[in-house]
Write a protein that holds these residues in place. Structure first.
Motif, PDB file in Angstrom:
ATOM      1  N   ALA A  23       8.885  -4.095 -36.070  1.00 62.05           N
ATOM      2  CA  ALA A  23       9.969  -3.145 -35.805  1.00 62.05           C
ATOM      3  C   ALA A  23      11.304  -3.801 -36.144  1.00 62.05           C
ATOM      4  O   ALA A  23      11.463  -5.027 -36.036  1.00 62.05           O
ATOM      5  N   GLY A  60       9.381   0.867 -38.015  1.00 53.00           N
ATOM      6  CA  GLY A  60      10.649   1.575 -37.793  1.00 53.00           C
ATOM      7  C   GLY A  60      11.583   0.827 -36.868  1.00 53.00           C
ATOM      8  O   GLY A  60      11.352  -0.354 -36.532  1.00 53.00           O
ATOM      9  N   ASP A  62      13.415  -0.526 -33.590  1.00 48.85           N
ATOM     10  CA  ASP A  62      12.786  -1.011 -32.366  1.00 48.85           C
ATOM     11  C   ASP A  62      13.137  -0.044 -31.230  1.00 48.85           C
ATOM     12  O   ASP A  62      14.268  -0.014 -30.741  1.00 48.85           O
ATOM     13  N   LEU A  75      21.627  -0.376 -39.075  1.00 46.85           N
ATOM     14  CA  LEU A  75      20.613  -0.109 -40.095  1.00 46.85           C
ATOM     15  C   LEU A  75      21.193   0.554 -41.349  1.00 46.85           C
ATOM     16  O   LEU A  75      20.819   0.214 -42.473  1.00 46.85           O
ATOM     17  N   LEU A  98       6.993   3.442 -41.308  1.00 50.15           N
ATOM     18  CA  LEU A  98       7.339   4.600 -40.486  1.00 50.15           C
ATOM     19  C   LEU A  98       8.812   4.552 -40.100  1.00 50.15           C
ATOM     20  O   LEU A  98       9.377   3.463 -39.902  1.00 50.15           O
ATOM     21  N   GLY A 100      12.458   4.086 -39.573  1.00 47.97           N
ATOM     22  CA  GLY A 100      13.384   3.165 -40.247  1.00 47.97           C
ATOM     23  C   GLY A 100      12.681   2.303 -41.278  1.00 47.97           C
ATOM     24  O   GLY A 100      13.308   1.855 -42.248  1.00 47.97           O
ATOM     25  N   ARG A 118      -0.025   4.008 -44.429  1.00 46.04           N
ATOM     26  CA  ARG A 118       0.394   5.332 -43.930  1.00 46.04           C
ATOM     27  C   ARG A 118       1.913   5.350 -43.881  1.00 46.04           C
ATOM     28  O   ARG A 118       2.538   4.387 -43.427  1.00 46.04           O
ATOM     29  N   GLU A 123      10.413  10.239 -36.375  1.00 47.25           N
ATOM     30  CA  GLU A 123      11.494  10.234 -35.380  1.00 47.25           C
ATOM     31  C   GLU A 123      11.502  11.489 -34.519  1.00 47.25           C
ATOM     32  O   GLU A 123      11.849  11.442 -33.336  1.00 47.25           O
ATOM     33  N   LEU A 129      16.119  12.105 -35.190  1.00 49.23           N
ATOM     34  CA  LEU A 129      15.879  12.405 -36.599  1.00 49.23           C
ATOM     35  C   LEU A 129      16.008  11.100 -37.377  1.00 49.23           C
ATOM     36  O   LEU A 129      16.550  10.112 -36.861  1.00 49.23           O
ATOM     37  N   ALA A 131      17.718   8.750 -39.026  1.00 49.13           N
ATOM     38  CA  ALA A 131      19.177   8.667 -39.157  1.00 49.13           C
ATOM     39  C   ALA A 131      19.636   7.435 -39.905  1.00 49.13           C
ATOM     40  O   ALA A 131      20.789   7.048 -39.821  1.00 49.13           O
ATOM     41  N   ALA A 132      18.722   6.806 -40.631  1.00 49.44           N
ATOM     42  CA  ALA A 132      19.166   5.711 -41.499  1.00 49.44           C
ATOM     43  C   ALA A 132      19.071   6.185 -42.945  1.00 49.44           C
ATOM     44  O   ALA A 132      18.569   5.487 -43.816  1.00 49.44           O
ATOM     45  N   HIS A 156       2.206  11.581 -40.581  1.00 46.74           N
ATOM     46  CA  HIS A 156       2.008  10.408 -41.444  1.00 46.74           C
ATOM     47  C   HIS A 156       1.237  10.873 -42.678  1.00 46.74           C
ATOM     48  O   HIS A 156       0.319  11.667 -42.558  1.00 46.74           O
ATOM     49  N   PHE A 293       6.372   8.071 -25.196  1.00 47.68           N
ATOM     50  CA  PHE A 293       5.777   7.136 -26.166  1.00 47.68           C
ATOM     51  C   PHE A 293       5.243   5.894 -25.441  1.00 47.68           C
ATOM     52  O   PHE A 293       4.098   5.498 -25.621  1.00 47.68           O
ATOM     53  N   PHE A 294       6.070   5.305 -24.601  1.00 51.27           N
ATOM     54  CA  PHE A 294       5.644   4.075 -23.924  1.00 51.27           C
ATOM     55  C   PHE A 294       4.635   4.380 -22.812  1.00 51.27           C
ATOM     56  O   PHE A 294       3.714   3.595 -22.579  1.00 51.27           O
ATOM     57  N   ARG A 297       1.189   4.478 -24.232  1.00 53.53           N
ATOM     58  CA  ARG A 297       0.650   3.149 -24.519  1.00 53.53           C
ATOM     59  C   ARG A 297       0.325   2.387 -23.234  1.00 53.53           C
ATOM     60  O   ARG A 297      -0.654   1.655 -23.162  1.00 53.53           O
TER      61      ARG A 297
END
Ligand code: 3H9
Length: 741
Positions: A23, A60, A62, A75, A98, A100, A118, A123, A129, A131-132, A156, A293-294, A297
């Motif tokens: 990341a 992407g 972090d 970024l 993925l 970023g 992949r 985002e 979104l 954004a970079a 993906h 997301f976290f 996991r």
């Protein structure tokens, strides 16, 4: 964090090193900026190749950094300086590119992926979104419609699809880094086939392209991608995302940003991208989705009250499994097991049911294989009426009818044929796992595996540990679920476990509101506006009203002593709503009978229509019981449903049935259609404010004293008394609560 090396004499190889997914943390960005500057200054270096350590390009930005104050080089200028660099820059994409990570690759002048890679801009699934520069560069590369689809779904794509779309220039069969270096050499005029003279434009032997100018490869220099139908395409995409993800801001912002790529020059488009990102970044929705997301996991990092956990317990290997019962659940379970490469012995009680189960499972696997362009793994399946075929399986999943006596019979029969160390799992949706285990000769090897219908589609799996279940059995069920691509959550044993225990209270509130004056349409509309894909009454029609009816009969809530004309609204010491039972008595079981809370064109059809008969039925009901209907607002619907859920969630935490509020939220996100941009019922309670939730529950309990579940839980009171700490700290307050009991 970014390793620099000069290879093949003239190539700078910059390797992102931030395991597990490289990341783009502040340190990685700093490393890239320094390495790029070094490569540009070094006269020996003619081209630069970017890759990631451990065959993973980059996952992407972090995400952990999003919740703190951002530091390190940003970024956007970093990617811009790569693109503006006067030496060819090539991204060597292995594993993932993925968010970023893909945006970094889009800033490069060339992209090479290996076959397993992949790529995507996910985002939107984090409430953000790309954004970079992703919303401006990708449309300039692959056009508006394809970019809209990828950015608004976060999907993906495989390397092969990326090649077809034009995202990558080449797909390498072997190492992408090797192929990227060869491409870099050819671009700088060193033909790798060595058959032609050095510095040429097109080698006639290998047709490599050399000495190409860089400007056409700089996506930011391309004009806006306007086309006459752009407005129509963007409007259609907007309508689609609004319908698909009700109330979610990110997909709408993604469409707006891509529209800017069609209308505005790059620099103005980037300004628009930044403004939209600023709004999203600060929104509660982005926080909720990053939390989700976290939480997802963390659910895999299970722990049991006895201290056993995911990293100190070994799972057993499962090669061969048995599935008992080929009804809706058993079929889906068998399909998921086979897709995970496990051989399955599928058992039914009679030949007719076995045959129809076999047909259904085979057809599901064939359809799936056809979609993926592979052959169906039918050789992994054995269909039989004989329990003896189970003698060499490692594990059995029982999926017979939800009846304790029947399940007990199956469990004791299983013990007669199974190997002594084979696990027995039950797919009960709420029966007592300990009671079932007690009839076996192997209580430590019994666990619940509660799948959700349809089991080959729904992601959630509750792994239920009983009081005697061994950590090894839990680890095995969790690992098996993961192989079946489920999101697994370990939960304790109580009636309904986590999901259905909470659901009961949510259903109760919904039907109470019908008694008080609401209609199924009003309740469902409020819930759908909140973000649920389907309101509770539509879901009930889909699952079948007869299921709950049977459970209520079995639990003694419905019996011969209930007055059939005016059934009691007070049972087992609390308020009871007989409306669902009355519907069932009329044969209104939902979609399957063409009538339930809604009307359907025919049995089995899916489109719910308002039924005037239900309106009359509700009016008659209220008259019969002397209830004066009142107007129920959407706010009341949400508060009573969501806060009742959270309140029971707090009790579940007190009882140690769930190890953390994150686990409860994951269950609601993946099993019950809770909108992801609202994080889950526990996160939502924290976001609304625990003191507000407490106040509202106290109010509703005062108004409905006959509904004990509305009484605020002790844990909620304690958390409020202790200053409403953030959700990550609730666990430590549960420990305190127990020490005060
Ligand atoms: C972005 O890029 C914004 C930019 O457009 C603009 C900014 C201005 N960051 O999923 P796994 C951790 S937004 C931090 O179990 P897998 C994850 O938490 C980002 N950590 O593995 C886990 O930690 P732990 C856009 C991350 O093999 C570990 O890695 N990118 C990140 O099943 C393993 O993860 C995304 O949305 C991250 N970006 O799947 C991609 N990614 O071991 C998000 C992962 O402590 N990531 N971790 O539990 C994924 O989709 C999957 O993790 C991935 C690997 C497919 C990469």
């Amino acid at each position: 964090m970014a390793r620099y090396a000069r290879v093949k004499g003239s190539i700078a190889l910059i390797t992102l090193t931030n395991p597990p997914v490289n990341a783009l943390s502040a340190a990685v960005r700093r490393g890239i900026v320094e390495s790029v500057s070094r490569a540009l200054k070094d006269e020996q270096v003619k081209a630069v190749v970017f890759c990631g350590e451990n065959e993973k390009f980059c996952g992407g930005a972090d995400i952990k950094e999003f919740s703190g104050s951002m530091s390190g080089p940003p970024l956007v200028p970093m990617i811009h300086s790569i693109e503006a660099g006067e030496k060819p820059m090539v991204a060597a994409i292995e594993g993932v590119a993925l968010g970023g990570g893909l945006e970094l690759a889009l800033g490069c002048h060339y992209r090479v992926a290996n076959t397993k890679a992949r790529l995507g801009l996910p985002e939107v699934t984090l409430g953000l979104l790309p954004a970079a520069g992703g919303t401006q560069r990708l449309p300039r590369l692959i056009g508006i419609p394809a970019a809209l689809e990828l950015i608004t779904t976060g999907r993906h794509v495989s390397a092969q699809e990326a090649l077809q779309l034009g995202i990558v220039d080449q797909v390498a069969q072997g190492s992408a880094v090797q192929a990227a270096m060869e491409l870099a050499l050819s671009v700088i005029g060193v033909c790798v086939c060595m058959l032609c003279v050095y510095v040429v434009c097109v080698c006639i032997y290998c047709v490599c392209v050399t000495g190409q100018p860089l400007n056409p490869r700089r996506l930011s220099l391309r004009a806006p991608v306007w086309a006459p139908d752009v407005d129509g395409v963007c409007d259609a995409a907007l309508a689609q995302v609004k319908q698909r993800s009700r109330g979610a801001m990110a997909p709408v912002a993604c469409v707006q940003a891509v529209r800017a790529a069609a209308m505005l020059p790059y620099s103005k488009g980037m300004e628009r991208e930044r403004q939209l990102m600023d709004t999203l970044f600060r929104s509660g929705q982005a926080r909720a989705m990053q939390y989700a997301f976290f939480a997802q996991r963390n659910a895999g990092k299970w722990s049991l009250p006895n201290g056993s956990q995911w990293n100190n317990t070994r799972a057993r290997d499962v090669q061969r499994a048995g599935v008992i019962g080929l009804g809706t659940m058993g079929r889906g379970i068998a399909v998921s097991l086979v897709k995970a490469g496990i051989s399955v012995v599928a058992i039914e009680m009679d030949a007719k049911q076995l045959e129809s189960g076999k047909k259904a499972v085979t057809a599901m696997l064939q359809r799936d294989a056809q979609r993926r362009g592979v052959s169906p793994p039918l050789h992994l399946l054995t269909f039989t009426l004989s329990f003896h075929q189970l003698r060499d399986v490692d594990l059995v999943i029982e999926a017979v009818f939800e009846d304790m006596n029947l399940k007990k019979r199956v469990f004791s029969d299983l013990c007669k044929v199974l190997r002594a160390n084979a696990l027995i799992c039950t797919n009960t949706s709420g029966l007592n796992v300990d009671e079932l285990a007690a009839v076996t000769d192997r209580q430590p090897l019994v666990v619940g595996m509660h799948f959700f219908a349809p089991a080959h589609v729904m992601k959630l799996l509750e792994v239920v540990y009983g009081s005697r279940s061994s950590p090894e059995a839990v680890a095995t069920a969790m690992a098996l679920g993961k192989r079946m691509e489920k999101v697994c959550v370990a939960v304790g044993n109580c009636s309904g476990f986590v999901g259905n225990r909470m659901l009961k209270l949510y259903l109760d509130q919904s039907v109470y509101m019908l008694e008080e004056g609401a209609t199924p349409e009003q309740v469902d509309q409020a819930l759908e506006e909140f973000g649920f894909a389907m309101g509770i009454f539509k879901v009930s029609d889909l699952s079948g009203l007869d299921v709950g009816w049977r459970v209520r009969k079995a639990s003694g809530l419905i019996g011969p002593d209930v007055d059939p004309v005016k059934p009691s609204r007070w049972r087992l010491g609390r308020r009871y709503c007989p409306l669902p039972d009355m519907l069932c008595q009329q044969g209104r079981f939902g979609q399957k009978t063409g009538r339930g809370w809604y009307l359907y064109d025919s049995p089995g059809s899916k489109e719910a229509k308002s039924d005037p008969e239900i309106q009359t039925f509700l009016e008659d009901y209220r008259r019969k019981y002397g209830i004066i209907p009142r107007r129920i607002t959407s706010q009341e619907v949400i508060e009573r449903c969501a806060f009742a859920l959270a309140n029971e969630g707090f009790r579940i935490l007190e009882d140690r049935i769930a190890a953390s509020p994150e686990d409860i939220d994951v269950i609601y996100l993946f099993g019950y259609g809770w909108p992801r941009h609202r994080g889950g019922p526990m996160f939502y309670a924290g976001q609304v404010g625990l003191s507000v939730v407490l106040e509202k529950l106290e109010h509703y309990h005062r108004v409905h004293p006959d509904v004990p579940s509305l009484e605020p839980s002790r844990l909620l009171r304690r958390l409020v008394a202790e200053g409403s700490p953030p959700i990550q700290q609730w666990k430590s307050h549960i420990k305190n609560l127990r020490s005060h009991l």
